[in-house]
Scaffold this active site. Structure first.
Site, PDB file in Angstrom:
ATOM      1  N   HIS A  40      -2.095   1.510  -9.383  1.00 11.75           N
ATOM      2  CA  HIS A  40      -1.960   1.216  -7.799  1.00 11.75           C
ATOM      3  C   HIS A  40      -2.927   0.387  -7.424  1.00 11.75           C
ATOM      4  CE1 HIS A  40      -1.817   3.556  -3.801  1.00 11.75           C
ATOM      5  NE2 HIS A  40      -1.412   2.664  -3.624  1.00 11.75           N
ATOM      6  N   MET A  94      -4.425  -1.353  -4.627  1.00  9.70           N
ATOM      7  CA  MET A  94      -4.769  -1.413  -2.997  1.00  9.70           C
ATOM      8  C   MET A  94      -5.904  -2.602  -2.955  1.00  9.70           C
ATOM      9  SD  MET A  94      -5.243   2.586  -2.723  1.00  9.70           S
ATOM     10  CE  MET A  94      -5.162   2.953  -4.469  1.00  9.70           C
ATOM     11  N   MET A 150       3.282   5.881   0.385  1.00 13.95           N
ATOM     12  CA  MET A 150       2.017   6.733   0.727  1.00 13.95           C
ATOM     13  C   MET A 150       1.892   7.716   1.751  1.00 13.95           C
ATOM     14  SD  MET A 150      -0.444   5.515  -1.352  1.00 13.95           S
ATOM     15  CE  MET A 150      -1.630   6.126  -0.463  1.00 13.95           C
ATOM     16  N   GLY A 158      -7.265   4.791   0.556  1.00 12.84           N
ATOM     17  CA  GLY A 158      -8.451   4.487   0.466  1.00 12.84           C
ATOM     18  C   GLY A 158      -9.410   5.559  -0.040  1.00 12.84           C
ATOM     19  N   PHE A 159      -8.996   6.861   0.084  1.00 17.63           N
ATOM     20  CA  PHE A 159      -9.862   8.000  -0.231  1.00 17.63           C
ATOM     21  C   PHE A 159      -8.959   8.910  -0.934  1.00 17.63           C
ATOM     22  CE2 PHE A 159     -11.597   5.555   3.422  1.00 17.63           C
ATOM     23  CZ  PHE A 159     -12.974   5.480   2.994  1.00 17.63           C
ATOM     24  N   GLY A 160      -9.403   9.708  -1.804  1.00 14.57           N
ATOM     25  CA  GLY A 160      -8.694  11.044  -2.074  1.00 14.57           C
ATOM     26  C   GLY A 160      -9.122  12.189  -1.209  1.00 14.57           C
ATOM     27  N   GLY A 167      -0.683  11.023  -2.019  1.00 16.99           N
ATOM     28  CA  GLY A 167      -1.643  11.396  -1.051  1.00 16.99           C
ATOM     29  C   GLY A 167      -1.404  12.711  -0.439  1.00 16.99           C
ATOM     30  N   GLY A 168      -2.442  13.732  -0.828  1.00 15.06           N
ATOM     31  CA  GLY A 168      -2.327  14.991   0.013  1.00 15.06           C
ATOM     32  C   GLY A 168      -1.286  15.676  -0.662  1.00 15.06           C
TER      33      GLY A 168
HETATM   34  C1  DX5 Z   1      -5.566   7.175  -2.003  1.00  9.85           C
HETATM   35  C2  DX5 Z   1      -5.018   7.240  -3.708  1.00  9.85           C
HETATM   36  C3  DX5 Z   1      -4.543   8.194  -4.236  1.00  9.85           C
HETATM   37  C4  DX5 Z   1      -5.565   9.378  -3.970  1.00  9.85           C
HETATM   38  C5  DX5 Z   1      -4.698  10.636  -4.235  1.00  9.85           C
HETATM   39  O1  DX5 Z   1      -5.692   5.849  -1.560  1.00  9.85           O
HETATM   40  O2  DX5 Z   1      -3.719   6.135  -3.521  1.00  9.85           O
HETATM   41  O3  DX5 Z   1      -3.950   8.174  -5.408  1.00  9.85           O
HETATM   42  O4  DX5 Z   1      -6.160   9.229  -5.303  1.00  9.85           O
HETATM   43  O5  DX5 Z   1      -5.611  11.687  -4.077  1.00  9.85           O
HETATM   44  P1  DX5 Z   1      -5.133  13.071  -3.342  1.00  9.85           P
HETATM   45  O6  DX5 Z   1      -4.157  13.646  -4.106  1.00  9.85           O
HETATM   46  O7  DX5 Z   1      -6.511  13.823  -3.350  1.00  9.85           O
HETATM   47  O8  DX5 Z   1      -4.870  12.726  -1.940  1.00  9.85           O
HETATM   48 ZN    ZN Z   2      -2.609   5.891  -5.605  1.00  9.03          ZN
END
Ligand code: DX5
Ligand code: ZN
Length: 217
Positions: free
Chosen positions: A66, A68, A137, A142-144, A176-177
């Site tokens: 993926h 970004m 998305m 940007g973040f997990g 995401g989430g």
């Molecule tokens: C966020 C990433 C996701 C992320 C998902 O920018 O694209 O792939 O790692 O992590 P979770 O499941 O913790 O939201």
């Molecule tokens: Zn991703």
């Protein structure tokens, strides 16, 4: 019905990556989700080619990268050479998206388009038939570990309708989430592939968390 789980390696333990790769290999997961962030398109930097190469050398399941990053066209060949099977680029980062999609497919990879939470699925009308999958998305990229945006259900349902009305084979991936609470409704809404980082790797039993997600519906 195609139901797949793609653990996001962003939430893996990078000081013992092999352990988490083996965990995914021996689990019911279907894909390795690899999040590539450039610090420009998104306000974070994740990892690049050396890490993807290391994961590719141990992974026994297809790689789903993926991107970004801005101007992803610069690196499509690199990802193909590293053995990536599914490659998604962001709609918001591609000026010539049609050309980018054709290039990804010509390199032998499945081509996906990722949409930020604010980008309507209807904007895909003239590119949908060219894609192998769409990545919705369900957090701002940007973040997990962020919380799921509820409007994503409506986007998945509207996209599913567009795909069915045109008898396309495009798959819907949600990222995401994602957790075991929202997974059943995501599958019911039309999702085919669920990405999960935090809900898998922060769990005391990641393999079980993957199985629970996979059998959520
Ligand atoms: C966020 C990433 C996701 C992320 C998902 O920018 O694209 O792939 O790692 O992590 P979770 O499941 O913790 O939201
Ligand atoms: Zn991703």
């Amino acid at each position: 019905m195609h139901h797949s789980i793609a653990p996001s390696m962003l939430s893996a333990n990078f000081s013992n990556l092999e352990k988490d790769i083996e965990l995914v290999n021996s689990s019911e997961a279907n894909l390795f989700h690899l999040d590539i962030m450039d610090g420009v398109f998104v306000p974070n930097i994740s990892y690049g080619f050396p890490v993807v190469k290391a994961i590719a050398s141990k992974a026994k399941k297809p790689l789903d990268a993926h991107l970004m990053i801005v101007d992803p066209d610069r690196y499509l060949e690199n990802f193909a050479q590293l053995g990536v099977n599914y490659l998604s680029v962001h709609y918001e980062a591609c000026t010539h998206l049609h050309r980018t999609i054709q290039k990804i497919k010509s390199l032998g990879m499945k081509a996906g388009v990722a949409l930020n939470p604010h980008t309507p699925v209807e904007t895909l009308t003239d590119i949908l038939s060219e894609t192998d999958f769409i990545l919705i998305m369900s957090v701002n990229p940007g973040f997990g570990g962020q919380s799921f945006i509820e409007n994503s259900y409506s986007k998945i349902k509207r996209l599913k309708k567009m795909i069915e009305q045109r008898s396309l084979n495009t798959l819907i991936e949600v990222d995401g989430g994602v957790n075991k609470e929202n997974a059943p409704l995501l599958f019911k809404s039309g999702a085919n592939i669920l990405v999960a980082g935090n809900s898998v790797f922060a769990s005391s039993d990641p393999a079980k968390a993957i199985t629970q997600l996979k059998n959520a519906l």
